[in-house]
Motif scaffolding. Structure first.
Motif, PDB file in Angstrom:
ATOM      1  N   ALA B  79      -2.195  32.787  64.748  1.00 20.91           N
ATOM      2  CA  ALA B  79      -1.390  33.069  65.935  1.00 20.91           C
ATOM      3  C   ALA B  79      -2.137  33.970  66.900  1.00 20.91           C
ATOM      4  O   ALA B  79      -2.989  34.761  66.506  1.00 20.91           O
ATOM      5  CB  ALA B  79      -0.075  33.735  65.527  1.00 20.91           C
ATOM      6  N   VAL B  80      -1.776  33.811  68.177  1.00 21.78           N
ATOM      7  CA  VAL B  80      -2.268  34.711  69.229  1.00 21.78           C
ATOM      8  C   VAL B  80      -1.057  35.170  70.026  1.00 21.78           C
ATOM      9  O   VAL B  80      -0.039  34.464  70.103  1.00 21.78           O
ATOM     10  CB  VAL B  80      -3.297  34.029  70.158  1.00 21.78           C
ATOM     11  N   CYS B  81      -1.198  36.361  70.613  1.00 18.94           N
ATOM     12  CA  CYS B  81      -0.052  36.961  71.297  1.00 18.94           C
ATOM     13  C   CYS B  81      -0.517  37.771  72.490  1.00 18.94           C
ATOM     14  O   CYS B  81      -1.494  38.524  72.389  1.00 18.94           O
ATOM     15  CB  CYS B  81       0.687  37.862  70.308  1.00 18.94           C
ATOM     16  N   ASP B  82       0.162  37.638  73.594  1.00 20.05           N
ATOM     17  CA  ASP B  82      -0.121  38.490  74.755  1.00 20.05           C
ATOM     18  C   ASP B  82       1.093  38.500  75.663  1.00 20.05           C
ATOM     19  O   ASP B  82       1.847  37.506  75.710  1.00 20.05           O
ATOM     20  CB  ASP B  82      -1.353  37.986  75.524  1.00 20.05           C
ATOM     21  N   VAL B  83       1.258  39.571  76.416  1.00 23.42           N
ATOM     22  CA  VAL B  83       2.397  39.672  77.328  1.00 23.42           C
ATOM     23  C   VAL B  83       2.062  39.065  78.687  1.00 23.42           C
ATOM     24  O   VAL B  83       2.918  39.004  79.568  1.00 23.42           O
ATOM     25  CB  VAL B  83       2.861  41.134  77.514  1.00 23.42           C
TER      26      VAL B  83
END
Lengths: 189, 451
Positions: B79-83
């Motif tokens: 998974a990757v995550c960013d706002v």
């Protein structure tokens, strides 16, 4: 430097004059608090910033060890700036100043802002930071009076102060925000 | 003269001894860490399941690094995550179609299949996300500086210990080959007893293009970007990347690079786990704009028992030691920062201290005499972390050491902000004798983005 000089220099067009002024603002003390707050609402962004920096300089100056006599009148001025006649941005900044140097004297005023939608979160954090039984009692009273959507915020402050609230879940690990990006997305070139 | 190549030991996860764990050679099993080996500890032959939280500047670098490792069979990126949706989209393309995408890192933490997270969000998120990850049983690689406040650091140490996770903080200078050479050189008394370390760095930038507050761009979740920080309107000069020059987040060069350079100093001085008794800072600050961290700065940290002094000095380039490398040698890419070690028998200089650490030639060419002391040689910063995950050993930039270094940066800034000398009690982990400074050891956090 007196208050009049300070304000004049804070409003100067020259960056360096303004900076030198706010860097030296600490000893000017309580008489400059309200005038600086007025300049914080100045339409010139950098003048407003300079006024804010100056106010913080005063707060950090009177917060030094052994400066209680200087701190007391500054606190009185800051508490007065929490009133409804002041812009929200000024009041928000003042709350954080109080969080650094206030004792019991500001608790009633700050607690009163727990019911202000725009400022309640900053007021909560201020009460959390000010040590002592009075601030703790204000948080507990605030919890009883708070609307549902704000109760868990105050519970968090109480938790930080070592008080557990039975039946109040901690929501910090509950995800709430979804993305619009799809898995396997490609960047448009 | 080029320095001699050294064989840097490397560890791989796909060992031929996989037969003992029932794994056929060359066929890695992708399993969560809690399925195999000791509770909470991945087995030697397990491919770690990773997720990335914050995939911008340094986060993008870490993601590309992990993609390369994924291709070698070391990890799987789940998974990757960013706002920032634009960054998230780009990260999704980099990570591959197998990676889920999230805006909210808490979705990652609630997944049972993920072993470890790489946190490369702005500094004000490091502590909260590390503590949350620890509480969810995830091993953590978190960018430096470890924390923004003293209390955050304490919480990170406590969470890592309680949940028995491996933490590596991104002061990767310690894992550079020449850092090992420097440490070995100094540890063997090559310049005698060291009583002073002077760190040098160029000034923090000033904002020449300040703008008023505005609405955030549509791709950015400003509330989630701010996270634990007190509410403020969006301003274009606050992010991305420029958060480094804002005191409440990045804290300026002393936190951005000081966390690297002073990390080397604390390590080579054998001072991890110790702290100064006093901290005193002076400096200049910007005269306009949103950025408020020190432009030029001088901080003096006094340590006792043993007695030594550490200084952090931010001044224009003409005040820093000239780089040493000559024609034919590897070029020092970032000569503008480093430290000088002052000993009873001479001095020693290093440049960099982050992704590149360059030691003076005399350390590089030093041949240990018989009986010389050896020091720990990192296999690589990520490799060292992986080893910590597998075996439980302390990483080279473990959370305790990293918090100790971050505290130096924090205390330096606090002394500057308050305009006075501070006294630090290492045993109590507290500023003493100054109520205002003591309160500023912590900072209440916005709900629900709190420790």
């Amino acid at each position: 430097m007196n208050t009049q000089d300070l304000i004049a220099r804070i409003k100067d067009n020259d960056d360096k004059v303004r900076a030198d002024a706010w860097l030296s603002a600490g000893p000017v003390g309580a008489p400059a608090v309200k005038p600086l707050a007025e300049v914080m609402a100045n339409g010139n962004l950098e003048v407003a910033r300079a006024a804010k920096h100056a106010l913080w300089k005063i707060v950090r100056h009177v917060g030094r060890p052994g400066a209680d006599a200087e701190k007391k009148p500054v606190l009185a001025e800051l508490i007065a700036l929490c009133g409804d006649d002041q812009p929200t941005a000024v009041r928000r900044e003042v709350l954080w100043m109080l969080s650094e140097i206030s004792g019991d004297e500001s608790i009633d005023t700050v607690a009163g802002l727990l019911s202000n939608d725009e400022l309640r979160e900053d007021a909560r954090m201020t009460l959390q930071r000010i040590p002592g039984d009075k601030s703790l009692a204000a948080l507990q009273a605030g919890l009883a009076a708070a609307p549902t959507d704000f109760k868990l915020n105050i519970v968090q402050s109480l938790r930080q102060r070592g008080v557990k609230v039975p039946g109040a879940p901690c929501r910090k690990l509950v995800p709430t925000k979804k993305t619009k990006v799809r898995k396997g997305a490609r960047v448009d070139t | 003269m080029r320095r001699k190549d050294r064989k840097v030991p490397r560890r791989t996860f796909l060992k031929n001894a996989g037969a003992a764990a029932g794994v056929a050679i060359g066929f890695p099993r992708i399993v969560g860490s809690r399925v195999l080996a000791a509770p909470g500890r991945a087995g030697a032959n397990d491919r770690l399941i990773m997720a990335h939280i914050g995939v911008g500047g340094m986060g993008g670098h870490h993601l590309r690094d992990m993609v390369a490792r994924m291709k070698q069979g070391q990890v799987q990126i789940a998974a990757v995550c960013d706002v920032d949706e634009n960054r998230l989209r780009a990260a999704s393309e980099t990570a591959g179609p197998q990676a889920d995408v999230y805006r909210d890192y808490r979705y990652i933490l609630e997944r049972k299949d993920i072993d470890a997270v790489v946190i490369a969000t702005p500094d004000h998120w490091h502590a909260v996300q590390t503590v949350h990850a620890a509480e969810c049983g995830k091993h953590v690689y978190v960018e430096k500086p470890a924390c923004c406040t003293i209390e955050e650091g304490k919480a990170m140490v406590a969470a890592a210990r309680k949940n028995r996770i491996s933490v590596q903080v991104g002061s990767q200078g310690r894992s550079q080959p020449e850092a090992y050479l420097a440490y070995r050189y100094l540890a063997n008394g090559a310049i005698g007893h060291i009583d002073k370390v002077t760190c040098f760095h160029y000034p923090s930038p000033v904002d020449k293009k300040p703008v008023p507050d505005s609405n955030p761009p549509p791709e950015l979740d400003w509330d989630l970007w701010l996270g634990p920080l007190r509410w403020r309107p969006y301003n274009k000069r606050y992010c991305h990347g420029t958060f480094r020059w804002i005191m409440e987040s990045g804290g300026g060069e002393i936190r951005d690079r000081g966390a690297h350079v002073m990390s080397c100093a604390m390590w080579w001085m054998g001072a991890d786990g110790t702290g100064p008794v006093t901290v005193e800072a002076t400096g200049t600050v910007p005269t306009r704009g949103l950025w408020d961290s020190a432009v030029e700065m001088d901080v003096t940290y006094s340590f006792k028992n043993p007695d030594w002094v550490l200084t952090w000095n931010q001044h224009p380039d003409n005040a820093v030691p000239a780089e040493e490398r000559k024609e034919g040698e590897d070029k020092i890419i970032r000569p503008g920062y480093g430290a000088v070690y002052h000993g009873s028998k001479g001095t020693f200089t290093h440049w960099g201290g982050d992704g590149g650490t360059w030691a003076e030639r005399k350390a590089r060419e030093w041949v240990p005499p018989p009986g010389a002391k050896d020091v720990y040689e990192s296999p690589g910063h990520k490799e060292d972390w992986f080893e910590g995950i597998k075996t439980g050993k302390k990483t080279i930039m473990n959370i305790e050491a990293a918090v100790g270094v971050a505290n130096l940066c924090i205390l330096g800034n606090l002394s500057l902000i308050l305009g006075r000398k501070l006294e630090w009690d290492q045993a109590k982990q507290a500023i003493v004798g100054d109520e205002q400074a003591h309160r500023m050891m912590g900072r209440p956090q916005r709900h629900p983005y709190h420790l």
